[in-house]
Design a protein around this motif. Structure first.
Motif, mmCIF file in Angstrom:
data_model
loop_
_atom_site.group_PDB
_atom_site.id
_atom_site.type_symbol
_atom_site.label_atom_id
_atom_site.label_comp_id
_atom_site.label_asym_id
_atom_site.label_seq_id
_atom_site.Cartn_x
_atom_site.Cartn_y
_atom_site.Cartn_z
ATOM 1 N N ALA A 92 -20.181 -27.128 -1.916
ATOM 2 C CA ALA A 92 -18.763 -27.217 -1.555
ATOM 3 C C ALA A 92 -18.346 -26.065 -0.651
ATOM 4 C CB ALA A 92 -17.908 -27.245 -2.820
ATOM 5 N N VAL A 93 -18.803 -24.871 -0.981
ATOM 6 C CA VAL A 93 -18.451 -23.699 -0.175
ATOM 7 C C VAL A 93 -19.030 -23.836 1.232
ATOM 8 C CG1 VAL A 93 -18.767 -21.205 0.073
ATOM 9 C CG2 VAL A 93 -18.173 -22.168 -2.161
ATOM 10 N N ALA A 94 -20.252 -24.323 1.317
ATOM 11 C CA ALA A 94 -20.889 -24.507 2.630
ATOM 12 C C ALA A 94 -20.118 -25.509 3.486
ATOM 13 C CB ALA A 94 -22.331 -24.957 2.457
ATOM 14 N N LYS A 95 -19.427 -26.430 2.843
ATOM 15 C CA LYS A 95 -18.641 -27.427 3.562
ATOM 16 C C LYS A 95 -17.278 -26.885 3.999
ATOM 17 C CE LYS A 95 -21.343 -31.013 3.603
ATOM 18 N NZ LYS A 95 -21.710 -31.710 4.850
ATOM 19 N N VAL A 97 -14.592 -25.854 1.939
ATOM 20 C CA VAL A 97 -13.430 -26.268 1.156
ATOM 21 C C VAL A 97 -12.479 -25.098 0.897
ATOM 22 C CG1 VAL A 97 -14.710 -28.140 0.053
ATOM 23 C CG2 VAL A 97 -14.592 -25.895 -1.076
ATOM 24 N N GLU A 98 -11.228 -25.452 0.573
ATOM 25 C CA GLU A 98 -10.224 -24.438 0.251
ATOM 26 C C GLU A 98 -10.654 -23.607 -0.947
ATOM 27 O OE1 GLU A 98 -6.899 -22.331 -1.244
ATOM 28 O OE2 GLU A 98 -7.419 -22.957 0.784
ATOM 29 N N GLY A 99 -11.231 -24.237 -1.930
ATOM 30 C CA GLY A 99 -11.689 -23.547 -3.129
ATOM 31 C C GLY A 99 -12.321 -24.555 -4.049
ATOM 32 N N VAL A 100 -12.812 -24.082 -5.198
ATOM 33 C CA VAL A 100 -13.379 -24.977 -6.194
ATOM 34 C C VAL A 100 -12.639 -24.766 -7.513
ATOM 35 C CG1 VAL A 100 -15.650 -25.079 -5.114
ATOM 36 C CG2 VAL A 100 -15.202 -23.338 -6.856
ATOM 37 N N LEU A 101 -12.461 -25.857 -8.233
ATOM 38 C CA LEU A 101 -11.806 -25.831 -9.540
ATOM 39 C C LEU A 101 -12.910 -25.848 -10.588
ATOM 40 C CD1 LEU A 101 -9.048 -25.965 -10.994
ATOM 41 C CD2 LEU A 101 -9.227 -28.454 -10.886
ATOM 42 N N MET A 102 -12.988 -24.788 -11.404
ATOM 43 C CA MET A 102 -14.179 -24.595 -12.225
ATOM 44 C C MET A 102 -13.878 -24.572 -13.718
ATOM 45 S SD MET A 102 -17.183 -21.742 -11.664
ATOM 46 C CE MET A 102 -17.359 -22.208 -9.935
ATOM 47 N N LEU A 103 -14.338 -25.622 -14.382
ATOM 48 C CA LEU A 103 -14.319 -25.648 -15.836
ATOM 49 C C LEU A 103 -15.266 -24.593 -16.389
ATOM 50 C CD1 LEU A 103 -14.693 -29.473 -16.550
ATOM 51 C CD2 LEU A 103 -12.785 -28.055 -17.341
ATOM 52 N N PRO A 104 -14.996 -24.110 -17.604
ATOM 53 C CA PRO A 104 -16.020 -23.339 -18.304
ATOM 54 C C PRO A 104 -17.083 -24.307 -18.830
ATOM 55 C CG PRO A 104 -14.175 -23.729 -19.765
ATOM 56 C CD PRO A 104 -13.784 -24.304 -18.414
ATOM 57 N N PRO A 105 -18.265 -23.826 -19.204
ATOM 58 C CA PRO A 105 -19.225 -24.691 -19.886
ATOM 59 C C PRO A 105 -18.600 -25.104 -21.221
ATOM 60 C CG PRO A 105 -19.910 -22.395 -19.998
ATOM 61 C CD PRO A 105 -18.733 -22.438 -19.084
ATOM 62 N N GLU A 130 -19.297 -14.996 0.394
ATOM 63 C CA GLU A 130 -17.977 -14.356 0.392
ATOM 64 C C GLU A 130 -16.848 -15.360 0.577
ATOM 65 O OE1 GLU A 130 -17.955 -13.073 5.141
ATOM 66 O OE2 GLU A 130 -18.206 -11.538 3.581
ATOM 67 N N ARG A 131 -17.168 -16.573 1.007
ATOM 68 C CA ARG A 131 -16.137 -17.604 1.169
ATOM 69 C C ARG A 131 -15.759 -18.271 -0.158
ATOM 70 N NH1 ARG A 131 -19.191 -21.368 5.330
ATOM 71 N NH2 ARG A 131 -20.846 -20.819 3.838
ATOM 72 N N LEU A 132 -16.496 -17.999 -1.215
ATOM 73 C CA LEU A 132 -16.258 -18.643 -2.505
ATOM 74 C C LEU A 132 -14.891 -18.252 -3.070
ATOM 75 C CD1 LEU A 132 -17.048 -20.202 -5.068
ATOM 76 C CD2 LEU A 132 -18.291 -18.155 -5.831
ATOM 77 N N ARG A 133 -14.086 -19.282 -3.354
ATOM 78 C CA ARG A 133 -12.770 -19.076 -3.968
ATOM 79 C C ARG A 133 -12.700 -19.980 -5.201
ATOM 80 N NH1 ARG A 133 -8.387 -17.479 -0.923
ATOM 81 N NH2 ARG A 133 -7.158 -19.295 -1.586
ATOM 82 N N ILE A 134 -12.669 -19.348 -6.369
ATOM 83 C CA ILE A 134 -12.676 -20.084 -7.638
ATOM 84 C C ILE A 134 -11.277 -20.148 -8.229
ATOM 85 C CG2 ILE A 134 -13.461 -20.039 -10.050
ATOM 86 C CD1 ILE A 134 -16.040 -18.722 -9.063
ATOM 87 N N TYR A 135 -10.870 -21.367 -8.584
ATOM 88 C CA TYR A 135 -9.679 -21.593 -9.407
ATOM 89 C C TYR A 135 -10.182 -21.956 -10.795
ATOM 90 C CZ TYR A 135 -7.168 -21.691 -4.983
ATOM 91 O OH TYR A 135 -6.632 -21.347 -3.758
ATOM 92 N N TYR A 159 -14.410 -9.529 -9.731
ATOM 93 C CA TYR A 159 -14.570 -10.390 -8.553
ATOM 94 C C TYR A 159 -13.211 -10.743 -7.938
ATOM 95 C CZ TYR A 159 -19.188 -10.932 -10.647
ATOM 96 O OH TYR A 159 -20.422 -10.694 -11.193
ATOM 97 N N PRO A 160 -12.470 -9.743 -7.485
ATOM 98 C CA PRO A 160 -11.112 -10.008 -6.987
ATOM 99 C C PRO A 160 -11.061 -10.905 -5.766
ATOM 100 C CG PRO A 160 -11.804 -7.772 -6.436
ATOM 101 C CD PRO A 160 -12.828 -8.318 -7.376
ATOM 102 N N ALA A 161 -12.116 -10.939 -4.972
ATOM 103 C CA ALA A 161 -12.113 -11.776 -3.763
ATOM 104 C C ALA A 161 -12.526 -13.209 -4.055
ATOM 105 C CB ALA A 161 -13.051 -11.173 -2.713
ATOM 106 N N ASN A 162 -13.122 -13.450 -5.213
ATOM 107 C CA ASN A 162 -13.663 -14.771 -5.525
ATOM 108 C C ASN A 162 -12.853 -15.548 -6.552
ATOM 109 O OD1 ASN A 162 -16.547 -12.887 -5.365
ATOM 110 N ND2 ASN A 162 -16.226 -14.526 -3.892
ATOM 111 N N VAL A 163 -12.233 -14.855 -7.497
ATOM 112 C CA VAL A 163 -11.446 -15.523 -8.535
ATOM 113 C C VAL A 163 -9.990 -15.439 -8.110
ATOM 114 C CG1 VAL A 163 -10.839 -15.572 -10.987
ATOM 115 C CG2 VAL A 163 -13.159 -14.942 -10.285
ATOM 116 N N VAL A 164 -9.454 -16.550 -7.626
ATOM 117 C CA VAL A 164 -8.173 -16.486 -6.909
ATOM 118 C C VAL A 164 -7.042 -17.267 -7.577
ATOM 119 C CG1 VAL A 164 -9.334 -16.121 -4.704
ATOM 120 C CG2 VAL A 164 -8.746 -18.450 -5.421
ATOM 121 N N GLY A 165 -7.345 -18.028 -8.640
ATOM 122 C CA GLY A 165 -6.277 -18.803 -9.243
ATOM 123 C C GLY A 165 -6.707 -19.476 -10.525
ATOM 124 N N LEU A 166 -5.782 -20.225 -11.116
ATOM 125 C CA LEU A 166 -6.042 -20.922 -12.375
ATOM 126 C C LEU A 166 -5.178 -22.164 -12.466
ATOM 127 C CD1 LEU A 166 -6.676 -19.651 -15.878
ATOM 128 C CD2 LEU A 166 -4.514 -20.850 -15.584
#
Length: 304
Positions: A92-95, A97-105, A130-135, A159-166
């Motif tokens: 997704a990051v390689a494509k 995208v604005e960010g990824v929405l990530m469930l916990p395991p 560095e483009r990885l943006r996790i919600y 990871y302040p640059a990568n974890v950007v929202g919830l």
């Protein structure tokens, strides 16, 4: 923030053999884009955890190849298996995208904050982009694996640059408010998991909502996000809640698909992947009657 943002966890249409119906999927995504929504594909109401990793990768490629802007996409990539999450996230990051929405395991319950921190840390380190943006995706009613304020704080520090929202799908406004108050001041984007909390979220300093019913009621939800400071904002919010409550009286994914089938004039939309099943005729009749009483419509949906 001048106006909020609305994202739809796009429902996934299936063909008779239960494979994803890519043509119908692309068409629904374009309809939502026309309503000024972002696309949180592969969310809970997308039946994402009934889809294989390869299917989700292929569907994302199909959308982008069809001209859907990557910047309007926030695909869900969280899986129970660490390598699955890494593979989907890296793709997704390689494509772009604005960010990824990530469930916990979510299979093992009662896991520690330490275990969850290690999981997210491993994903971030292995993706290594560095483009990885996790919600982060907090949905304890379904996952039974909550994301604590202490965990969020630790991830933000590391990871302040990568974890950007919830996305907060707890249904507990006090939790959403606490996340906003503690973290939004530093640019952390907090999204309510339902438009029922949209106005409260925006007034408190949140970013908007990522809502299942944005699949079927996108225009009015997007309008409130844009005009939440207008004099009629409370009336708009009350109308959204009335519509949402009708859908919540039924199994939600089945209801979304039944209504999309009705207004899109295609029974193909009613299919769900087992173990989920479609609404029965009685449920559909009740749902349609309640929506008709509200004058509900999905303008422009019908493709042919």
């Amino acid at each position: 923030m001048s106006h909020g943002r609305v994202w739809s966890p796009v429902i996934t249409p299936f063909s008779a053999d239960l494979s994803p119906d890519t043509e119908r999927f692309v068409a629904h995504c374009r309809w939502l884009l026309d309503k000024e929504l972002g696309l949180a594909v592969f969310g809970t109401n997308s039946e994402a955890n009934s889809l294989a990793v390869e299917e989700k990768i292929r569907l994302l490629d199909t959308l982008i190849d069809a001209g859907v802007p990557a910047a309007r996409l926030m695909p869900g990539t969280g899986s129970c298996a660490l390598p699955d999450t890494v593979a989907q996230t890296r793709h997704a990051v390689a494509k772009g995208v604005e960010g990824v929405l990530m469930l916990p395991p979510f299979y093992y319950k009662g896991v520690s904050d330490e275990g969850l921190f290690r999981y997210f840390s491993e994903v971030i380190e292995r993706v290594g982009d560095e483009r990885l943006r996790i919600y982060l995706y907090h949905i304890p009613p379904v996952s039974q694996v909550p994301l604590s304020l202490a965990l969020i704080e630790r991830l933000l520090k590391a990871y302040p640059a990568n974890v950007v929202g919830l996305k907060d799908s707890s249904g507990d406004w006090s939790n959403t408010q606490a996340v906003i108050e503690q973290f939004a001041g530093d640019g952390f984007q907090v999204y309510a998991g339902s438009e029922s909390f949209l106005l409260q979220t925006l007034r408190a300093g949140g970013a908007g909502c990522i809502s299942a019913t944005a699949n079927v009621n996108p225009g009015p939800i997007a309008r409130l996000a844009k005009t939440w400071q207008a004099a009629d904002a409370d009336d708009q919010q009350a109308a959204l809640v009335r519509t949402r409550k009708i859908f919540e009286r039924f199994p939600l994914i089945g209801a979304l698909k039944a209504v999309t089938a009705r207004f899109g004039d295609s029974e193909q939309w009613t299919r769900l992947r087992p173990p989920l099943v479609e609404l029965d005729q009685q449920q559909r009749g009740e749902l349609f009657a309640l929506l008709d009483d509200l004058g509900f419509d999905m303008p422009g949906l019908k493709q042919s």
